[in-house]
Design an enzyme around this catalytic site. Structure first.
Site, mmCIF file in Angstrom:
data_model
loop_
_atom_site.group_PDB
_atom_site.id
_atom_site.type_symbol
_atom_site.label_atom_id
_atom_site.label_comp_id
_atom_site.label_asym_id
_atom_site.label_seq_id
_atom_site.Cartn_x
_atom_site.Cartn_y
_atom_site.Cartn_z
ATOM 1 N N CYS A 122 7.538 -3.618 -1.991
ATOM 2 C CA CYS A 122 8.283 -4.605 -1.485
ATOM 3 C C CYS A 122 9.470 -4.887 -2.509
ATOM 4 O O CYS A 122 9.640 -3.937 -3.283
ATOM 5 C CB CYS A 122 7.231 -5.663 -0.920
ATOM 6 S SG CYS A 122 6.557 -6.705 -2.559
ATOM 7 N N THR A 123 9.996 -6.382 -2.412
ATOM 8 C CA THR A 123 10.885 -6.454 -3.145
ATOM 9 C C THR A 123 10.361 -6.691 -4.793
ATOM 10 O O THR A 123 10.520 -6.097 -5.661
ATOM 11 C CB THR A 123 11.695 -7.570 -2.720
ATOM 12 O OG1 THR A 123 12.279 -7.204 -1.526
ATOM 13 C CG2 THR A 123 12.866 -7.904 -3.651
ATOM 14 N N GLY A 124 9.353 -7.744 -4.746
ATOM 15 C CA GLY A 124 8.913 -8.104 -6.086
ATOM 16 C C GLY A 124 7.731 -7.629 -6.754
ATOM 17 O O GLY A 124 7.464 -7.815 -7.762
ATOM 18 N N CYS A 167 3.651 -10.284 -3.615
ATOM 19 C CA CYS A 167 3.311 -10.686 -2.266
ATOM 20 C C CYS A 167 2.759 -9.505 -1.440
ATOM 21 O O CYS A 167 1.567 -9.153 -1.806
ATOM 22 C CB CYS A 167 4.105 -11.495 -1.632
ATOM 23 S SG CYS A 167 4.916 -12.911 -2.485
ATOM 24 N N ARG A 168 3.641 -8.933 -0.640
ATOM 25 C CA ARG A 168 3.442 -8.219 0.274
ATOM 26 C C ARG A 168 2.700 -6.731 -0.252
ATOM 27 O O ARG A 168 1.835 -6.302 0.278
ATOM 28 C CB ARG A 168 4.575 -7.687 1.426
ATOM 29 C CG ARG A 168 4.906 -9.062 1.983
ATOM 30 C CD ARG A 168 6.605 -8.796 2.565
ATOM 31 N NE ARG A 168 7.363 -8.598 1.529
ATOM 32 C CZ ARG A 168 8.529 -8.192 1.980
ATOM 33 N NH1 ARG A 168 9.134 -7.930 3.184
ATOM 34 N NH2 ARG A 168 9.623 -8.346 1.238
ATOM 35 N N ASP A 185 8.818 -11.344 4.514
ATOM 36 C CA ASP A 185 8.339 -11.716 3.204
ATOM 37 C C ASP A 185 7.923 -13.236 3.388
ATOM 38 O O ASP A 185 8.680 -14.145 3.400
ATOM 39 C CB ASP A 185 9.649 -11.677 2.476
ATOM 40 C CG ASP A 185 9.417 -11.599 0.875
ATOM 41 O OD1 ASP A 185 8.308 -12.079 0.547
ATOM 42 O OD2 ASP A 185 10.226 -11.781 0.304
#
Length: 163
Positions: free
Chosen positions: A8-10, A13-14, A129
């Site tokens: 995911c991005t960071g 989380c996901r 997100d």
């Protein structure tokens, strides 16, 4: 052995939730247990960042833990390690393909791969997100991720049973 990288991005989380869920589902599979290795990363991760509290709680409610998870940035070594890279958004497919062109054939969205749509299927195959949202949004995100992972597990079990 098949190596699966969830992105995911960071990576707070996901993909962190997806790693725990995927690993749990593999552990429950009599066909895949011991043959699938799972990891996660972010396209714009702050190295060693902790998962968000709502992500921790959402997966704890599923009987899983990501408390010890530390975010990491996708790099060439991880991209090369992975046999399959599954992203949470179509934009992340593009980012990975730009950073690591050789990874294009093995990079797909999680939702798209579950549906049989390979490569860059477009934004209709994104997992939204939950960052900054309340716990209910995280719970729904975790449920969606689990649903897609269960579909992928079923596909992988068929694939492995023919090997």
């Amino acid at each position: 052995m098949k190596n699966i990288l969830l992105v995911c991005t960071g990576n707070t989380c996901r993909s962190a939730m997806a790693e725990a869920i995927f690993d749990d589902e593999v552990g429950r599979s009599s066909v895949l247990h011991g043959f699938i290795e799972v990891d996660s990363a972010g396209t714009f991760a702050c190295e060693d960042a902790e998962p968000t509290p709502n992500a921790v709680e959402a997966v704890e409610e599923m009987g899983l833990s990501i408390e010890k998870h530390k975010a990491k940035q996708i790099d060439k070594e991880l991209a090369d390690w992975a046999d399959l890279i599954l992203t949470m958004e179509a934009a992340q497919v593009e980012q990975i393909e730009a950073m690591f062109p050789e990874a294009e054939p093995k990079t797909h969205t999680l939702k798209g791969y579950a549906a049989g749509e390979l490569g860059y299927p477009g934004p209709g195959y994104d997992v939204s997100d939950p960052y900054g949202e309340d716990l209910d949004v995280y719970r729904e995100c975790a449920r969606q991720i689990q649903h897609y992972i269960q579909q992928i597990i079923a596909k992988l079990e068929k694939e492995f049973s023919f090997q």
